[in-house]
Design a protein around this motif. Structure first.
Motif, PDB file in Angstrom:
ATOM      1  N   THR A  16      37.656  47.439  -6.310  1.00 13.98           N
ATOM      2  CA  THR A  16      37.088  48.723  -5.894  1.00 13.98           C
ATOM      3  C   THR A  16      37.686  49.096  -4.550  1.00 13.98           C
ATOM      4  O   THR A  16      37.844  48.244  -3.668  1.00 13.98           O
ATOM      5  CB  THR A  16      35.553  48.618  -5.773  1.00 13.98           C
ATOM      6  N   LYS A  17      38.031  50.358  -4.387  1.00 17.57           N
ATOM      7  CA  LYS A  17      38.683  50.832  -3.163  1.00 17.57           C
ATOM      8  C   LYS A  17      37.645  51.103  -2.078  1.00 17.57           C
ATOM      9  O   LYS A  17      37.222  52.240  -1.857  1.00 17.57           O
ATOM     10  CB  LYS A  17      39.495  52.098  -3.457  1.00 17.57           C
ATOM     11  N   LEU A  18      37.234  50.045  -1.402  1.00 11.19           N
ATOM     12  CA  LEU A  18      36.195  50.144  -0.385  1.00 11.19           C
ATOM     13  C   LEU A  18      36.801  50.408   0.990  1.00 11.19           C
ATOM     14  O   LEU A  18      37.994  50.200   1.205  1.00 11.19           O
ATOM     15  CB  LEU A  18      35.391  48.845  -0.348  1.00 11.19           C
ATOM     16  N   PRO A  19      35.977  50.866   1.946  1.00 12.67           N
ATOM     17  CA  PRO A  19      36.474  51.073   3.306  1.00 12.67           C
ATOM     18  C   PRO A  19      37.083  49.796   3.875  1.00 12.67           C
ATOM     19  O   PRO A  19      36.653  48.682   3.546  1.00 12.67           O
ATOM     20  CB  PRO A  19      35.216  51.489   4.081  1.00 12.67           C
ATOM     21  N   GLU A  20      38.069  49.951   4.723  1.00 14.34           N
ATOM     22  CA  GLU A  20      38.768  48.805   5.299  1.00 14.34           C
ATOM     23  C   GLU A  20      37.795  47.875   6.009  1.00 14.34           C
ATOM     24  O   GLU A  20      36.922  48.305   6.755  1.00 14.34           O
ATOM     25  CB  GLU A  20      39.831  49.301   6.289  1.00 14.34           C
ATOM     26  N   GLY A  21      37.959  46.576   5.755  1.00 12.78           N
ATOM     27  CA  GLY A  21      37.145  45.573   6.428  1.00 12.78           C
ATOM     28  C   GLY A  21      35.852  45.228   5.712  1.00 12.78           C
ATOM     29  O   GLY A  21      35.149  44.309   6.123  1.00 12.78           O
ATOM     30  N   VAL A  22      35.526  45.940   4.634  1.00 12.74           N
ATOM     31  CA  VAL A  22      34.286  45.673   3.909  1.00 12.74           C
ATOM     32  C   VAL A  22      34.528  44.578   2.866  1.00 12.74           C
ATOM     33  O   VAL A  22      35.412  44.703   2.019  1.00 12.74           O
ATOM     34  CB  VAL A  22      33.752  46.948   3.214  1.00 12.74           C
ATOM     35  N   GLU A  23      33.773  43.494   2.972  1.00 12.64           N
ATOM     36  CA  GLU A  23      33.844  42.436   1.969  1.00 12.64           C
ATOM     37  C   GLU A  23      32.894  42.772   0.822  1.00 12.64           C
ATOM     38  O   GLU A  23      31.836  43.363   1.025  1.00 12.64           O
ATOM     39  CB  GLU A  23      33.471  41.087   2.577  1.00 12.64           C
ATOM     40  N   ALA A  24      33.255  42.371  -0.381  1.00 15.74           N
ATOM     41  CA  ALA A  24      32.454  42.719  -1.548  1.00 15.74           C
ATOM     42  C   ALA A  24      32.348  41.549  -2.504  1.00 15.74           C
ATOM     43  O   ALA A  24      33.151  40.611  -2.469  1.00 15.74           O
ATOM     44  CB  ALA A  24      33.057  43.926  -2.262  1.00 15.74           C
ATOM     45  N   VAL A  25      31.346  41.609  -3.355  1.00 14.22           N
ATOM     46  CA  VAL A  25      31.139  40.625  -4.411  1.00 14.22           C
ATOM     47  C   VAL A  25      31.288  41.341  -5.746  1.00 14.22           C
ATOM     48  O   VAL A  25      30.686  42.396  -5.964  1.00 14.22           O
ATOM     49  CB  VAL A  25      29.739  39.991  -4.309  1.00 14.22           C
ATOM     50  N   HIS A  26      32.093  40.796  -6.625  1.00 13.11           N
ATOM     51  CA  HIS A  26      32.291  41.398  -7.945  1.00 13.11           C
ATOM     52  C   HIS A  26      31.248  40.858  -8.906  1.00 13.11           C
ATOM     53  O   HIS A  26      31.362  39.734  -9.410  1.00 13.11           O
ATOM     54  CB  HIS A  26      33.697  41.074  -8.459  1.00 13.11           C
ATOM     55  N   ASP A  64      23.922  44.654   4.169  1.00  8.86           N
ATOM     56  CA  ASP A  64      24.228  43.225   4.276  1.00  8.86           C
ATOM     57  C   ASP A  64      25.199  42.762   3.192  1.00  8.86           C
ATOM     58  O   ASP A  64      25.977  41.826   3.413  1.00  8.86           O
ATOM     59  CB  ASP A  64      22.929  42.413   4.171  1.00  8.86           C
ATOM     60  N   VAL A  65      25.130  43.385   2.022  1.00  9.05           N
ATOM     61  CA  VAL A  65      25.951  42.967   0.883  1.00  9.05           C
ATOM     62  C   VAL A  65      26.426  44.207   0.138  1.00  9.05           C
ATOM     63  O   VAL A  65      25.660  45.155  -0.059  1.00  9.05           O
ATOM     64  CB  VAL A  65      25.167  42.053  -0.090  1.00  9.05           C
ATOM     65  N   VAL A  66      27.677  44.185  -0.294  1.00 12.03           N
ATOM     66  CA  VAL A  66      28.221  45.220  -1.180  1.00 12.03           C
ATOM     67  C   VAL A  66      28.607  44.532  -2.486  1.00 12.03           C
ATOM     68  O   VAL A  66      29.414  43.603  -2.494  1.00 12.03           O
ATOM     69  CB  VAL A  66      29.450  45.917  -0.571  1.00 12.03           C
ATOM     70  N   ALA A  67      28.004  44.989  -3.591  1.00  9.70           N
ATOM     71  CA  ALA A  67      28.334  44.473  -4.911  1.00  9.70           C
ATOM     72  C   ALA A  67      29.122  45.540  -5.663  1.00  9.70           C
ATOM     73  O   ALA A  67      28.847  46.726  -5.535  1.00  9.70           O
ATOM     74  CB  ALA A  67      27.071  44.107  -5.683  1.00  9.70           C
ATOM     75  N   CYS A  68      30.095  45.108  -6.451  1.00 11.69           N
ATOM     76  CA  CYS A  68      30.970  46.055  -7.156  1.00 11.69           C
ATOM     77  C   CYS A  68      30.939  45.803  -8.655  1.00 11.69           C
ATOM     78  O   CYS A  68      30.949  44.657  -9.105  1.00 11.69           O
ATOM     79  CB  CYS A  68      32.404  45.933  -6.647  1.00 11.69           C
TER      80      CYS A  68
END
Length: 377
Positions: free
Chosen positions: A153-163, A144-148
């Motif tokens: 950060t070089k994440l997969p295309e289309g992935v939204e992230a929170v720093h 549900d959430v990706v935190a960086c």
């Protein structure tokens, strides 16, 4: 129903290195203080790093495996061990349902994240490095959430992230922005750390690089050097033979204190080391691990280098002479060293643990104030 089961439950899953475990420890400290229950699932390697976790953290070893180690027979058994771990995690989740599951990377996080996905539990990952590890790369689109921790950060295309930044342990936060004593003609300290297991190349290069320093600097130095067990004796003997005041150990359990007392830190650029250096605020010489997946340690160091807080030396260019010149450039320039220390602090995120905890609470339906910086990867 008892009070124990009315409190929200976080399950953390982390691999067997300090780079994964220290951010998990920081999150555990924060959420336990906020009244959550916290469980950590890891493997036997990760269990070695649980001694610093706060009292109240429930530790569970769970079956997992990786294709990166062992022979053919071992690799053939990997799917079965992972499958067993997923079943084990699901049974545990049925007995005590988590409000949120957070993975910090490493193959031991696979069972808990896979079980959370199958059971449709709220789940997220925290990626410490500028290039995600294989497990987090796989799960980035399944949570549900990706935190960086490192940005960008070089994440997969289309992935939204929170720093959020990389959470640091309470012992590090307590020393955030500790006063820096610039190099001078008085006792000085160098801290040499090579990640959670030390680094052979630093044990090969740093002692002779220090020995080559001018006597007016060398006479004031004390060195704390983290070295692997197999390297410790020869490193200690080298310092002893050259009358250099040094303490050599495979692991220092008081890194925050030693770092706050140091005029210079020489280190690999693992994400947790970079976070600690920036939060405490110290000049550093960083030597990225050359074979790190995706060269992520070079990316991790970029923020400190760009800020003028660190000198980065690639392994391909690391010589005794290059290291000695870098050390001298910092210890012979008090004004420049002070600038590096302040620059490190300027890019630090000492509240990363609180920001990550806020994400966990919001994902679990507790709606705290959000202070983390959101962005599109």
């Amino acid at each position: 129903m008892t009070e124990r089961y009315r409190r929200p439950l976080l399950v953390m899953a982390a691999g067997g290195t300090g780079g994964h475990m220290f951010p998990a420890q920081a999150l555990a400290e924060t959420l336990l203080a906020r009244g959550w229950r916290v469980k950590l699932t890891t493997d036997a390697r990760g269990a070695r790093y649980t001694g610093g976790f706060p009292e109240g953290t429930e530790i569970e070893q769970i079956a997992s495996a990786t294709f990166a180690r062992g022979g053919i027979a071992s690799k053939l058994g990997v799917p079965f061990r992972i499958g067993s771990g997923v079943v084990q995690a699901m049974l545990g989740f049925r007995r005590d349902r988590p409000d949120v599951v957070v993975g910090f990377g490493g193959y031991p996080s696979i069972p808990a994240l896979a079980a959370a996905q199958l059971m449709k539990l709220p789940r997220m990952i925290h990626e410490q490095n500028g290039v995600p590890g294989r497990v987090n790369e796989i799960f980035a689109k399944k949570v549900d959430v990706v935190a960086c921790g490192t940005w960008p950060t070089k994440l997969p295309e289309g992935v939204e992230a929170v720093h959020t930044g990389n959470p640091v342990r309470g012992a590090v936060r307590e020393r955030a922005g500790a006063g820096y004593i610039v190099p001078g003609d008085y006792p000085m300290s160098i801290l040499v750390i090579g990640g959670s297991q030390g680094a052979r190349i630093l044990s090969d290069v740093v002692p002779p690089a220090i020995e080559a320093l001018p006597v007016e600097i060398l006479r004031n130095l004390r060195v704390s050097h983290q070295a692997r067990d197999e390297d410790g004796q020869r490193v200690s003997q080298y310092y002893l033979d050259h009358a250099i005041d040094a303490e050599v150990k495979p692991f220092f359990d008081d890194i925050p204190a030693r770092m706050s007392e140091a005029q210079l830190v020489i280190s690999r650029s693992g994400a947790s080391s970079v976070a600690d250096i920036s939060v405490i605020g110290r000049p550093s010489i960083l030597v990225p691990y050359a074979v790190a997946a995706g060269d992520h340690q070079t990316v991790n160091a970029q923020g400190l280098v760009d800020a003028g807080a660190a000198i980065r030396i690639p392994e391909s260019k690391l010589t005794v002479e290059a290291m000695s010149e870098a050390i001298l450039a910092i210890l012979s320039n008090p004004e420049g060293a002070a600038h590096m220390a302040h620059a490190a602090m300027r890019i630090s995120k000492p509240d990363a643990a609180a920001d990550l905890a806020a994400l966990v609470e919001r994902l679990g339906g507790f709606e705290p104030d959000m202070t983390a910086e959101e962005g599109q990867a």
